[in-house]
Design a protein around this motif. Structure first.
Motif, PDB file in Angstrom:
ATOM      1  N   CYS A  64       0.815  -1.221   0.000  1.00 22.07           N
ATOM      2  CA  CYS A  64       0.000   0.000   0.000  1.00 22.07           C
ATOM      3  C   CYS A  64       0.848   1.270   0.000  1.00 22.07           C
ATOM      4  CB  CYS A  64      -0.940  -0.005   1.215  1.00 22.07           C
ATOM      5  SG  CYS A  64      -2.020  -1.447   1.272  1.00 22.07           S
ATOM      6  N   VAL A  65       1.842   1.320   0.882  1.00 23.77           N
ATOM      7  CA  VAL A  65       2.666   2.529   0.976  1.00 23.77           C
ATOM      8  C   VAL A  65       3.569   2.644  -0.251  1.00 23.77           C
ATOM      9  CG1 VAL A  65       4.422   3.730   2.336  1.00 23.77           C
ATOM     10  CG2 VAL A  65       2.546   2.553   3.497  1.00 23.77           C
ATOM     11  N   ALA A  66       4.161   1.535  -0.674  1.00 22.79           N
ATOM     12  CA  ALA A  66       5.036   1.571  -1.851  1.00 22.79           C
ATOM     13  C   ALA A  66       4.263   2.006  -3.094  1.00 22.79           C
ATOM     14  CB  ALA A  66       5.675   0.203  -2.072  1.00 22.79           C
ATOM     15  N   GLU A  67       3.056   1.497  -3.251  1.00 24.77           N
ATOM     16  CA  GLU A  67       2.224   1.861  -4.404  1.00 24.77           C
ATOM     17  C   GLU A  67       1.880   3.352  -4.378  1.00 24.77           C
ATOM     18  OE1 GLU A  67      -2.193   0.566  -5.327  1.00 24.77           O
ATOM     19  OE2 GLU A  67      -0.792  -1.063  -5.725  1.00 24.77           O
ATOM     20  N   ALA A  68       1.530   3.852  -3.210  1.00 21.93           N
ATOM     21  CA  ALA A  68       1.174   5.271  -3.087  1.00 21.93           C
ATOM     22  C   ALA A  68       2.382   6.170  -3.340  1.00 21.93           C
ATOM     23  CB  ALA A  68       0.591   5.544  -1.703  1.00 21.93           C
ATOM     24  N   THR A  69       3.546   5.761  -2.876  1.00 17.16           N
ATOM     25  CA  THR A  69       4.730   6.603  -3.076  1.00 17.16           C
ATOM     26  C   THR A  69       5.150   6.651  -4.553  1.00 17.16           C
ATOM     27  OG1 THR A  69       6.198   4.789  -2.462  1.00 17.16           O
ATOM     28  CG2 THR A  69       5.620   6.360  -0.728  1.00 17.16           C
ATOM     29  N   LEU A  70       4.861   5.588  -5.276  1.00 17.22           N
ATOM     30  CA  LEU A  70       5.154   5.624  -6.720  1.00 17.22           C
ATOM     31  C   LEU A  70       4.295   6.674  -7.423  1.00 17.22           C
ATOM     32  CD1 LEU A  70       5.584   1.850  -7.686  1.00 17.22           C
ATOM     33  CD2 LEU A  70       7.332   3.630  -7.629  1.00 17.22           C
TER      34      LEU A  70
END
Length: 93
Positions: A64-70
């Protein structure tokens, strides 16, 4: 899709084990078992919940966090803040 979807079965199994531990605690109290024995089991159940929390947090960060930061922007900032708050709650508990 949740970040833990791939591990859903494993998580459900872990939670059922923890549920069994908590039910065992209830039986110990009902059966007037020795306080220290109950506290030992409380410690084991607490440790199992913390372990589950860390596994779920790791998946949340990786998905979730990795996807949002992309994607960047306010959503990324909100996800990082949300994760930081969750970590703070875990550390305080």
């Amino acid at each position: 899709m949740a970040g833990y979807t791939g591990s859903k079965q494993d998580h459900a199994m872990r939670l059922r084990r923890i549920e069994g531990q908590v039910r065992g605690l209830q039986r110990m109290v009902e059966d007037d078992k020795y306080c220290i024995d109950i506290l030992t089991q409380v410690s084991a159940a607490t440790s199992a919940l913390k372990s589950f929390s860390l596994a779920l947090l790791e998946e949340h960060l990786a998905h979730c966090v990795a996807e949002a930061t992309l994607k960047g922007g306010p959503e990324a900032e909100a996800k990082v803040k949300e994760a930081s708050d969750a970590i703070a709650r875990l550390v305080r508990s």
